[in-house]
Design an enzyme around this catalytic site. Structure first.
Site, PDB file in Angstrom:
ATOM      1  N   HIS A 268      12.458   7.069  29.677  1.00  0.00           N
ATOM      2  CA  HIS A 268      13.301   6.840  28.494  1.00  0.00           C
ATOM      3  C   HIS A 268      13.315   5.335  28.210  1.00  0.00           C
ATOM      4  CE1 HIS A 268      16.308   7.343  25.547  1.00  0.00           C
ATOM      5  NE2 HIS A 268      17.330   7.798  26.254  1.00  0.00           N
ATOM      6  N   HIS A 307       4.497  10.008  21.157  1.00  0.00           N
ATOM      7  CA  HIS A 307       5.941  10.250  21.078  1.00  0.00           C
ATOM      8  C   HIS A 307       6.185  11.738  20.902  1.00  0.00           C
ATOM      9  CE1 HIS A 307      10.112   9.871  19.671  1.00  0.00           C
ATOM     10  NE2 HIS A 307      10.091   8.680  20.228  1.00  0.00           N
ATOM     11  N   ASP A 363       8.097   1.043  22.039  1.00  0.00           N
ATOM     12  CA  ASP A 363       7.972   0.259  23.266  1.00  0.00           C
ATOM     13  C   ASP A 363       6.685  -0.557  23.349  1.00  0.00           C
ATOM     14  OD1 ASP A 363      10.388   1.166  24.499  1.00  0.00           O
ATOM     15  OD2 ASP A 363       9.414   3.109  24.680  1.00  0.00           O
TER      16      ASP A 363
HETATM   17  C1  LIG Z   1       5.922   9.966  24.837  1.00  0.00           C
HETATM   18  C2  LIG Z   1       5.227  11.114  25.541  1.00  0.00           C
HETATM   19  C3  LIG Z   1       5.975  11.411  26.872  1.00  0.00           C
HETATM   20  C4  LIG Z   1       5.282  12.365  24.643  1.00  0.00           C
HETATM   21  O1  LIG Z   1       4.829  13.450  25.377  1.00  0.00           O
HETATM   22  P1  LIG Z   1       4.668  14.915  24.769  1.00  0.00           P
HETATM   23  O2  LIG Z   1       5.332  15.036  23.457  1.00  0.00           O
HETATM   24  O3  LIG Z   1       5.094  15.860  25.833  1.00  0.00           O
HETATM   25  O4  LIG Z   1       3.107  15.009  24.472  1.00  0.00           O
HETATM   26  P2  LIG Z   1       2.018  15.541  25.477  1.00  0.00           P
HETATM   27  O5  LIG Z   1       2.165  14.917  26.812  1.00  0.00           O
HETATM   28  O6  LIG Z   1       2.008  17.038  25.388  1.00  0.00           O
HETATM   29  O7  LIG Z   1       0.690  14.947  24.816  1.00  0.00           O
HETATM   30  C5  LIG Z   1      -0.180  15.679  23.925  1.00  0.00           C
HETATM   31  C6  LIG Z   1      -1.613  15.283  24.224  1.00  0.00           C
HETATM   32  O8  LIG Z   1      -1.790  13.865  24.030  1.00  0.00           O
HETATM   33  C7  LIG Z   1      -2.151  13.221  25.255  1.00  0.00           C
HETATM   34  N1  LIG Z   1      -1.345  11.991  25.348  1.00  0.00           N
HETATM   35  C8  LIG Z   1      -0.026  11.848  25.041  1.00  0.00           C
HETATM   36  N2  LIG Z   1       0.351  10.570  25.183  1.00  0.00           N
HETATM   37  C9  LIG Z   1      -0.740   9.899  25.587  1.00  0.00           C
HETATM   38  C10 LIG Z   1      -0.969   8.551  25.909  1.00  0.00           C
HETATM   39  N3  LIG Z   1       0.007   7.651  25.826  1.00  0.00           N
HETATM   40  N4  LIG Z   1      -2.216   8.196  26.304  1.00  0.00           N
HETATM   41  C11 LIG Z   1      -3.196   9.101  26.375  1.00  0.00           C
HETATM   42  N5  LIG Z   1      -3.041  10.406  26.083  1.00  0.00           N
HETATM   43  C12 LIG Z   1      -1.830  10.803  25.701  1.00  0.00           C
HETATM   44  C13 LIG Z   1      -1.764  14.195  26.355  1.00  0.00           C
HETATM   45  O9  LIG Z   1      -2.533  14.006  27.500  1.00  0.00           O
HETATM   46  C14 LIG Z   1      -2.036  15.498  25.667  1.00  0.00           C
HETATM   47  O10 LIG Z   1      -3.429  15.695  25.663  1.00  0.00           O
HETATM   48  P3  LIG Z   1      -4.061  17.191  25.823  1.00  0.00           P
HETATM   49  O11 LIG Z   1      -3.622  17.924  24.614  1.00  0.00           O
HETATM   50  O12 LIG Z   1      -5.526  16.962  25.914  1.00  0.00           O
HETATM   51  O13 LIG Z   1      -3.470  17.729  27.093  1.00  0.00           O
HETATM   52  C15 LIG Z   1       3.751  10.762  25.824  1.00  0.00           C
HETATM   53  O14 LIG Z   1       3.081  10.502  24.603  1.00  0.00           O
HETATM   54  C16 LIG Z   1       3.623   9.574  26.772  1.00  0.00           C
HETATM   55  O15 LIG Z   1       3.692   9.763  27.985  1.00  0.00           O
HETATM   56  N6  LIG Z   1       3.422   8.331  26.216  1.00  0.00           N
HETATM   57  C17 LIG Z   1       3.339   7.151  27.040  1.00  0.00           C
HETATM   58  C18 LIG Z   1       4.732   6.740  27.558  1.00  0.00           C
HETATM   59  C19 LIG Z   1       5.575   6.104  26.490  1.00  0.00           C
HETATM   60  O16 LIG Z   1       5.133   5.239  25.746  1.00  0.00           O
HETATM   61  N7  LIG Z   1       6.852   6.551  26.429  1.00  0.00           N
HETATM   62  C20 LIG Z   1       7.804   5.979  25.497  1.00  0.00           C
HETATM   63  C21 LIG Z   1       8.171   6.965  24.437  1.00  0.00           C
HETATM   64  S1  LIG Z   1       9.207   6.210  23.240  1.00  0.00           S
END
Ligand SMILES: CC(C)(COP(=O)(O)OP(=O)(O)OC[C@H]1O[C@@H](n2cnc3c(N)ncnc32)[C@H](O)[C@@H]1OP(=O)(O)O)[C@@H](O)C(=O)NCCC(=O)NCCS
Length: 436
Positions: A268, A307, A363
């Site tokens: 978060h 996101h 972020d």
């Molecule tokens: C924010 C976050 C947790 C959202 O997760 P989510 O909605 O559950 O999305 P998912 O994890 O299902 O991602 C969907 C797809 O994109 C990919 N993906 C998502 N974020 C990614 C990233 N930052 N880098 C590379 N691949 C990513 C996933 O591996 C997944 O790929 P697939 O379909 O081949 O399995 C995720 O994008 C993430 O971990 N980002 C990096 C951390 C971050 O910046 N967090 C701050 C949020 S404000």
């Protein structure tokens, strides 16, 4: 009156139920009538992590993740960031309308006169270890404010609620600055009521022996903009915690401490710290393509990208990118920005990221600005908690006054054993013992 209906046929009983659809939702409680017989408890929804469950009606913050739109009380975030101060936006979030000049002056004056913390709070903070994480200090100290203001427990009195809201918004920067100075072993600095909200925060952070702290206007404004961008984001993890703890009618200091605890996690409020670690690991722009390839091959993620809600450019990231350039004119360019820009350029052109709608989020650039301003990464989440307190309090107030809300209490799908035969202590065998 709802004018849309969904019909559900239960294949177990062949019975059909007509459920009203209101504002794109059905009521989970309407499913309870779906039963196989009188003994059946009724159908529930199963939704770990609230992926598709609206827990409240809210008129505070609107997000359209597909289009990259964020609005507070109907005003686009871009307009508020450009035209307002943080305390003006705080007023908007809490009261629903932008203040006129007299209302704003009065509001600023009141918040300014609630920045001082009780001397017992200061002594309380002195008891913490010097190397404690500033976020742990903040959470504990905000909770301890409940001991200073016991009347805060009367959460049904609107006047009393407002007083605690002003105190919390006023004291958050003071406690944050004390957490920072505590970790450095510096004496605490008292607030200066002549200064703006962010300039005073900078005063409490960085004043040394000078008799009067003079904040750099560009940096104070950049911090103000960052505070506006972080003030609310509808039902995120920490806001949901605020509402959940507040729903038991716990006092607002304890509920805010709980919300801040939720914010402290790396999934978060801690993500911007991870971005800086990633940029450090990449080292220079030449290494960016190799890093991206590694991510695409499934090793790690691009931190600060993607996101749960935004499937477009996070509107806050655009504004932060603009603010970064203003900050660098004062502080000098943080070399990590070049790596970040190259990462963004390649990611936005790459099929992998385009297909998955992965864009920079809030972020991605905020940590780079904070670092350029002189904050160490441990302070980043504390900087997030100060403005988000306004969002938490606005959502808490909305929850408390919503006649539909009750104590938040989800259901579960029980997967454990049932009605077992009790085994006396002497007869319990080795199997049970080795399991623990
Ligand atoms: C924010 C976050 C947790 C959202 O997760 P989510 O909605 O559950 O999305 P998912 O994890 O299902 O991602 C969907 C797809 O994109 C990919 N993906 C998502 N974020 C990614 C990233 N930052 N880098 C590379 N691949 C990513 C996933 O591996 C997944 O790929 P697939 O379909 O081949 O399995 C995720 O994008 C993430 O971990 N980002 C990096 C951390 C971050 O910046 N967090 C701050 C949020 S404000």
């Amino acid at each position: 009156m709802p004018n849309e209906i969904i019909s559900i046929t239960d294949q177990r009983t062949n019975q059909t139920y007509n459920l009203p659809i209101e504002t794109g939702t059905i009521r989970a409680m309407d499913l309870r009538q779906v039963k196989t017989g009188p003994e059946d408890f009724g159908l529930m929804t199963y939704d770990p992590a609230f992926m598709n469950t609206a827990s409240c009606r809210s008129g505070i913050t609107f997000i359209d993740g597909e289009r990259g739109i964020l609005e507070y009380r109907g005003y686009p975030i871009e307009v508020l960031a450009e035209r307002c101060t943080f305390l003006e936006v705080a007023y908007l979030l809490l009261f629903g309308e932008l203040p006129n000049q007299a209302e704003l002056d009065n509001w600023v004056n009141e918040i300014t006169h609630h920045t001082m913390v009780h001397e017992t709070t200061k002594r309380f903070m002195e008891g913490f270890r010097h190397d404690a994480h500033p976020m742990a200090l903040l959470v504990s100290t905000v909770a301890a404010l409940a001991t200073v203001y016991p009347e805060a427990r009367d959460v049904h009195n609107p006047k009393n609620r407002l007083l605690q809201i002003k105190r919390l918004i006023g004291k958050m920067p003071s406690i944050a600055a004390m957490s920072y100075r505590h970790s450095l072993g510096y004496p605490y600095i008292y607030p200066d009521n002549d200064l703006s909200y962010t300039a005073n925060f900078m005063n409490m952070l960085w004043r040394m022996v000078e008799p009067k702290y003079v904040a750099n206007d560009v940096l104070a404004r950049a911090l103000d903009i960052l505070f506006i961008l972080h003030a609310d984001h509808e039902q995120n993890c920490s806001t949901n915690t605020m509402r959940s703890v507040g729903s038991s009618h716990a006092d607002p200091y304890l509920a805010t401490a709980a919300a801040a605890a939720a914010l402290s996690g790396p999934l978060h409020g801690g993500a911007n710290e991870e971005v800086l670690r990633m940029l450090d690991a990449i080292g220079s722009t030449e290494n960016v393509p190799a890093y991206i390839k590694q991510v695409k091959d499934g090793h790690g993620k691009l931190m600060g990208v993607g996101h749960r809600v935004y499937k477009n450019y996070d509107p806050r990231a655009k504004i932060i990118k603009w603010a970064a350039d203003r900050v660098f004119e004062v502080t000098g360019r943080n070399p990590k920005i070049e790596i970040a820009l190259e990462l963004e350029r390649i990611a936005l052109e790459d099929e992998y990221f385009i297909k998955r709608k992965l864009y920079p989020n809030v972020d991605f650039y905020s940590g780079i600005i904070y670092e350029a301003m002189g904050f160490n990464p441990a302070m980043f989440t504390v900087l997030f908690a100060i403005p988000r307190t306004v969002g938490w309090l606005a959502q808490w107030q909305e929850m408390i006054t919503d006649p539909e809300q009750k104590i938040a209490r989800p259901r579960q799908v029980y997967t454990g054993q049932r009605t077992r035969e009790f085994v006396p202590l002497q007869k319990r065998g080795l199997v049970a013992a080795t399991k623990t």
